[in-house]
Design a protein around this motif. Structure first.
Motif: not given
Length: 405
Positions: A162-164, A180-190, A208-214, A232-235
């Motif tokens: 999350a901090n990164t 505008p900004v796009i983010a890339m990530g390689h991780l496991y979300t809950a 497992a990372f909570q996608a709401s923290q994005f 992924v269920n994110a904002l």
């Protein structure tokens, strides 16, 4: 601007010792045609470029040839490392590739500003920022003696991820307001659906990372690691593109795809199906049913279809195992190959192999599965077991995801 999101190429992958290099070559041909027909200006590849940290020379050659084919389309290419990749290997030709307008971020740089990729339009104006975050290893996330218990270590990793992302967000807000900004990530979300071909990451997927923290700052988040395409269920719109070709029999029914974002119409992606270059087929039943199913396979053109054969019987029978072996070893049909076979008896003989199910083969077992069965045989309390498993996860992480390999 039109952006194409893909991930988990796994160049050099073998399915039950059968190489998938032809499948990937056909995917690249299709990808090049799609980029051209769709007028794609930016290509994002979110990790696991290779299947092994030390890929073969043949896999490396296919990687560079693929990049050159894509580069000839005048499309900006951004690749990040995954948990299967060696950061050092991906980063080595970084400067040379940058001169070809190919950005590669193999491992998290000391200076996070280096993950901010500026994307300009044809007029030369800054159009967007891509935060190209690779797979974040435990060493990137846990500093010093943060947390001594298992739960503390898990929480430290979650907070580190999350901090990164928050640090990258803060930099973009400060340096590029209103862009505008796009983010890339390689991780496991809950809550995501996995397949058999994914390697567990970050303490055996326990962190497992909570996608709401994005948060809701990024316009789109392009994820890799999970091979089954899914939202992924994110904002904000957050997607796993999935792997472009099936990498295990558990993925045989997945509809492989790439995702295309057209910023002129918004940030919700359009799903484009990747053609099926070969089928993965699972055939199961008793001996007579198997013989009939294998005999009735229809002819086809293209790459050989790969078959997994399962003998299902109520009781263990050595004679049937022998007949099953004869059936599979003598199978010959143009356009098909049996690459995996096993038995599944309702009643099994118990012996030295009783720890494992009858349908498990050595190549199917994960190191942690074997270790857990060993630990379960020991007279240990739950706290000691958890500490031992935590230590094993950390050792396995270092072995499977070396920093400088």
């Amino acid at each position: 601007m039109k952006i194409l999101h893909t991930a988990d190429w796994h160049i050099g992958k073998k399915l039950q010792k059968h190489e998938l290099k032809e499948d990937f070559a056909l995917f690249i041909e299709w990808l090049c045609a799609t980029i051209k027909s769709q007028a794609i200006e930016v290509l994002l590849v979110s990790g696991d470029i290779f299947d092994l940290a030390n890929p073969s020379s043949e896999a490396r050659t296919q990687y560079y040839k693929s990049l050159l084919k894509l580069r000839n389309l005048n499309c900006k290419i951004i690749l990040t490392g995954g948990n299967h990749d060696s950061p050092a290997m991906l980063d080595a030709p970084q400067e040379i590739l940058r001169n070809l307008d190919i950005e590669v971020i193999g491992g998290l740089p000391q200076d996070i500003t280096q993950t901010l990729i500026l994307v300009k339009n044809k007029a030369g104006d800054l159009e967007m920022i891509v935060v190209a975050l690779p797979y974040l290893r435990d060493s990137d996330l846990r500093k010093g003696n943060e947390g001594v218990s298992y739960d503390d270590r898990v929480e430290a990793i979650r907070e580190g991820i999350a901090n990164t992302f928050k640090a990258a967000e803060a930099l973009c807000k400060m340096q590029f307001p209103n862009i505008p900004v796009i983010a890339m990530g390689h991780l496991y979300t809950a809550g995501t659906e996995t397949s058999d071909s994914e390697r567990e990451i970050q303490i055996g997927n326990q962190a497992a990372f909570q996608a709401s923290q994005f948060g809701e700052y990024f316009k789109y988040i392009a994820l890799g690691h999970i091979h089954k395409p899914q939202r992924v269920n994110a904002l904000v719109p957050t997607f796993y593109s999935g792997s472009p070709i099936p990498l295990s029999f558990s993925e045989r029914k997945d509809e492989k795809r790439v995702l295309i974002i057209d910023t002129a119409t918004g940030w919700e992606p359009q799903s484009i199906s990747v053609p099926s270059f070969r089928k993965l087929i699972r055939v199961s039943g008793n001996l007579s049913q198997l013989a009939q199913s294998l005999n009735n396979l229809p002819g086809h053109d293209g790459l050989d279809h790969l078959i997994e054969v399962v003998l299902k019987e109520p009781k263990y029978d050595a004679q049937k195992i022998y007949q099953f072996d004869q059936l599979t070893s003598q199978f010959e049909k143009s356009g098909y190959q049996i690459v995996k076979n096993y038995t599944d008896f309702d009643e099994n003989l118990q012996g030295t192999s009783a720890l494992y199910e009858s349908n498990q083969q050595l190549e199917d077992l994960k190191p942690k599965d074997v270790f857990i069965k060993l630990v379960d045989q020991q007279d240990l309390n739950q706290e000691d077991k958890q500490d031992i498993l935590s230590a094993f996860d950390e050792i396995l992480e270092e072995v499977q995801n070396p920093i400088n390999s």
